[in-house]
Design a protein around this motif. Structure first.
Motif, short mmCIF file in Angstrom:
data_model
loop_
_atom_site.label_atom_id
_atom_site.label_comp_id
_atom_site.label_asym_id
_atom_site.label_seq_id
_atom_site.Cartn_x
_atom_site.Cartn_y
_atom_site.Cartn_z
N THR A 48 0.85 -1.19 0.00
CA THR A 48 0.00 0.00 0.00
C THR A 48 0.89 1.24 0.00
O THR A 48 1.97 1.24 0.59
N LYS A 49 0.44 2.26 -0.67
CA LYS A 49 1.21 3.49 -0.78
C LYS A 49 1.47 4.11 0.60
O LYS A 49 2.56 4.59 0.89
N GLU A 50 0.46 4.07 1.46
CA GLU A 50 0.59 4.64 2.80
C GLU A 50 1.71 3.97 3.58
O GLU A 50 2.52 4.63 4.22
N ASN A 51 1.75 2.65 3.53
CA ASN A 51 2.80 1.92 4.26
C ASN A 51 4.16 2.12 3.61
O ASN A 51 5.17 2.19 4.31
N ASP A 52 4.19 2.22 2.28
CA ASP A 52 5.46 2.50 1.61
C ASP A 52 6.02 3.84 2.09
O ASP A 52 7.22 3.97 2.32
N ILE A 53 5.15 4.82 2.26
CA ILE A 53 5.59 6.14 2.73
C ILE A 53 6.09 6.06 4.17
O ILE A 53 7.15 6.58 4.50
N LEU A 54 5.32 5.39 5.04
CA LEU A 54 5.74 5.26 6.45
C LEU A 54 7.08 4.55 6.56
O LEU A 54 7.98 5.00 7.26
N ASP A 77 -0.54 -5.60 6.06
CA ASP A 77 -0.50 -4.15 5.82
C ASP A 77 -1.49 -3.37 6.67
O ASP A 77 -1.15 -2.33 7.22
N PHE A 87 -0.39 -0.51 9.44
CA PHE A 87 -0.79 0.89 9.32
C PHE A 87 -1.46 1.38 10.60
O PHE A 87 -1.16 2.47 11.09
N THR A 128 0.41 4.24 12.96
CA THR A 128 -0.21 5.56 13.09
C THR A 128 -0.84 5.77 14.46
O THR A 128 -1.40 6.82 14.72
N SER A 186 5.53 8.97 11.96
CA SER A 186 4.22 9.11 11.33
C SER A 186 3.38 10.19 12.00
O SER A 186 2.50 10.76 11.38
#
Length: 90
Positions: free
Chosen positions: A24-30, A59, A63, A67, A88
Motif C-alpha cells: 500500500t502506498k501509505e505503508n510505503d511512505i511510512l 499491511d 498501518f 499511526t 508518522s
C-alpha cells in the motif's frame, strides 16, 4: 570484520527494497520515512525486529499500529515500531 559489515549492508539493502514495497502506498511512505532516517544505524536486533514487521504483519495491521490508531500486540510493540510511529505523527 569486513565480512560482518558487508553482510549487514547487504541485509540493509534487502530491507530497503522490501520495506519500500509493502503493498500500500501509505505503508510505503511510512516505511520509507523510517528507513531514510534510521535504517543505516539500526542494530542487528533492531534489523530483526524491522524484518519481522515487514514479513509477519499484514499491511492493515501495520498501518493501524504505525499511526497509533490501535495498540500493537506486545511482540510487535518494540522500539522500532515506536520510531516508525514517532515519524508518522511528526
Amino acid at each position: 570484520m569486513t565480512d560482518n559489515i558487508s553482510e549487514l549492508e547487504m541485509r540493509r539493502k534487502k530491507l530497503l527494497f522490501r520495506g519500500g514495497h509493502r503493498g500500500t502506498k501509505e505503508n510505503d511512505i511510512l516505511m520509507g520515512r523510517f528507513m531514510d532516517k534510521h535504517l543505516s544505524t539500526l542494530t542487528e536486533e533492531q534489523l530483526d525486529t524491522f524484518e519481522a514487521l515487514i514479513n509477519e504483519v499484514p499491511d492493515a495491521d501495520f498501518f493501524k499500529w504505525a499511526t497509533g490508531k490501535e495498540q500493537a500486540p506486545a511482540q510487535y510493540d518494540t522500539d522500532v515500531l515506536r520510531m516508525i510511529r514517532d515519524l508518522s505523527n511528526a
